[in-house]
Every structure is written in structure tokens, then in C-alpha cells.
Design an enzyme around this catalytic site. Structure first.
Site, mmCIF file in Angstrom:
data_model
loop_
_atom_site.group_PDB
_atom_site.id
_atom_site.type_symbol
_atom_site.label_atom_id
_atom_site.label_comp_id
_atom_site.label_asym_id
_atom_site.label_seq_id
_atom_site.Cartn_x
_atom_site.Cartn_y
_atom_site.Cartn_z
ATOM 1 C CD GLU A 87 -2.969 -1.123 2.263
ATOM 2 O OE1 GLU A 87 -2.539 -0.709 3.354
ATOM 3 O OE2 GLU A 87 -4.098 -1.612 2.112
ATOM 4 C CD GLU A 118 4.558 -20.992 11.712
ATOM 5 O OE1 GLU A 118 4.609 -21.123 12.946
ATOM 6 O OE2 GLU A 118 3.626 -20.414 11.120
#
Length: 306
Positions: A87, A118
Site C-alpha cells: 500500500e 515457518e
């Protein structure tokens, strides 16, 4: 270091006493419960304001010197980092390499769960090496439970390269200790749905990242007052926003503001400088460059010279 097989004591894994009857609540009661619990996300960010402010100041310093900001995480944490990074270009007209999001599993993990990745610290280390992290860069590791090996590996590798490291977790340091330059703890408490850290922990993380990136951009001169004067004019909505900013700050008609925006090359910041100083596009660009893109500083220096 917390044993990865024994996480039940972690704050983010505990059972919330306020939602023990979650499956028996009606729709309105569910909304009210979520709303009440989500208030704790805002309070958690407030509790970390000193550390967050330190991250803002030190990140802005590095980016002023040519550094980059990286978010790295897995699962929800990784997706939040990628979202915040994505963004920045449309909001502040930054190059895509200035703020980057790294998620375990790559782009595919944005749509499909890749939580198993992960657990690989070496993948986090590789991600840092692949991006040629330097002492000018900032690496923000995001892990709600604080134990994600992928994030630990990345931050340790980044610190070895001299980068500024920021650790964001939703568990207290006494539960999971980690050696980072800045340690931000967003203590939101047990989730309504036990262990589902996409809820309060995710909300608090999103708030913290909003504050971090926006405040850094303010420090970099991407904002004038509370207007996004570096907005990228790439569609009709953003063009309309650009024109409204110009009209509000100059008092020009929409037609005149549109003409000014075109003369500036669709750069609101430059358009404002040209209007307030009567400089042409080239001279305005040069003045902004001298002041590292800071519109207020450029305008003030012009007025002093006059």
C-alpha cells in the site's frame, strides 16, 4: 528460547475466559463480544508506544540515507507485512523496492496456507541474503506468538549484516525473549477463538504497521499537513483526490487545479510548490531535490530567500 513443542503457556495460546460459551452465543452477542475484545488491540498498541516511536525515528533515519524497510513473517503475520508494503507505492508514490514484504512460502502463501514453512529458520536467512540486506536497511520481524523460526532466522541474519532489526510479537518478553534492536510487544491477551492470532493479535499488528509506515513517510516528507501530497495519480479516484488536495490548499477552481496538476507532471507536491512560488516545473523539481522532497522545507526556504 521457548520449546517449539510446548507453546501452551504463551499468552496467544491461552484460553479466553470471556468466550468459553462462544458456540452458544447469538449473532448480536458475538458482535458485542468481538467488539469488546478488539478494544484491547488498541490498548496493546498504546502500551508499546515508546518502542514504536523509536522504530519510527530510527527507520526514517535509515531510509533518509538510502536504506529500505522490510517486513518478514509467516502466515497472517507475513500477509499483514506484505499488505502494508504493497500500500505504500499508491499512497506515497514510493518505489516498490523501498518498502517490501517477505512471507514464508512466497507469493503463493498469500492465497494458500503455507504455515509449515515457518519452521525453517534457514529459509528466513536465505530471504535476507537474496535481498542483499545492508547496514542501511531495516528488517521488521512479525510473529504473533514470538517463536517462528523463519522470523528468528531472518532477523539474526539481518543483524549480522548490520541492519536495524525490529521484533514485533504479541507475547511478553518473559515468555519469549529475543535479541533485536527494538522489541515491540503488543499484548492483546488470549483470543476469542483460542490460538487464532488472526484476530486481536492480527488487528494490533495491522495498527502498529499502519503507524510505523505512515509515520516514517511523514518523516520522509511525503505528507504536507495531513494531505498525501505524494499520492500516485494512477486512476480516476486518485486523480480526484489529487485535485481535491490542490483545491483545498490553494483555493483554485477544479479546472485550474487540473491544469496545474498536468503542468506538474501529475505530482501534487510539485504542483503546490509551483503555485506557491511561481517556479516552473524544472526549477521546482530542483528545489524539492535540495530539500529531499520536503515540501514545507522547500516553500520556507524560497520565502526566506525572497
Amino acid at each position: 528460547m521457548t520449546n517449539l513443542q510446548e507453546r501452551g503457556h504463551l499468552l496467544t495460546e491461552q484460553v479466553n475466559p470471556n468466550s468459553l460459551n462462544l458456540d452458544q452465543l447469538n449473532a448480536l452477542e458475538l458482535v458485542e463480544l468481538f467488539n469488546h475484545e478488539d478494544e484491547k488491540a488498541v490498548a496493546a498498541v498504546a502500551g508499546a508506544k515508546i518502542q514504536l516511536a523509536g522504530a519510527i525515528e530510527r527507520t526514517a533515519e535509515r531510509l533518509h540515507q538510502g536504506g529500505r524497510l522490510f517486513y518478514i513473517g509467516a502466515g497472517t503475520s507475513g500477509r499483514l507485512g506484505v499488505l502494508d508494503a504493497a500500500e505504500c507505492p499508491p499512497t506515497f508514490c514510493t518505489p516498490p523496492e523501498l518498502v517490501q514484504g517477505i512471507i514464508a512460502g512466497g507469493a503463493g502463501a498469500l492465497l494458500r496456507s503455507s504455515e509449515g514453512l515457518e519452521d525453517l529458520a534457514e529459509d528466513g536467512e536465505s530471504a535476507i541474503a537474496q535481498r542483499h540486506i545492508t547496514q542501511l536497511d531495516v528488517v521488521v520481524g512479525i510473529t504473533a506468538g514470538g517463536t517462528t523460526p523463519y522470523v528468528h532466522g531472518a532477523l539474526n541474519a539481518a543483524r549480522q549484516r548490520g541492519a536495524l532489526t525490529v521484533f514485533i510479537a504479541c507475547v511478553p518478553a518473559e515468555q519469549v525473549d529475543f535479541d533485536a534492536d527494538i522489541d515491540i510487544r503488543l499484548l492483546t491477551g488470549p483470543e476469542i477463538l483460542a490460538g487464532s492470532t488472526r484476530l486481536k493479535a492480527g488487528t494490533a499488528t495491522k495498527l502498529a504497521l499502519n503507524i510505523l509506515s505512515t509515520s516514517v513517510m511523514v518523516r520522509l516528507g511525503k505528507v504536507y499537513g495531513n494531505r498525501m501530497v505524494d499520492v500516485a495519480v494512477t486512476n480516476q479516484k486518485l486523480r480526484d483526490r489529487a485535485l481535491r488536495i490542490l483545491q483545498d490548499l490553494t483555493g483554485l477552481s477544479r479546472e485550474a487545479a487540473s491544469f496545474l496538476l498536468e503542468r506538474s507532471g501529475k505530482w501534487v507536491k510539485l504542483a503546490l510548490l509551483m503555485h506557491w512560488t511561481d517556479l516552473d516545473k524544472t526549477a521546482g523539481e530542483q528545489l524539492l531535490s535540495v530539500h529531499q522532497g520536503n515540501l514545507r522545507a522547500a516553500v520556507d526556504s524560497y520565502k526566506k530567500e525572497k
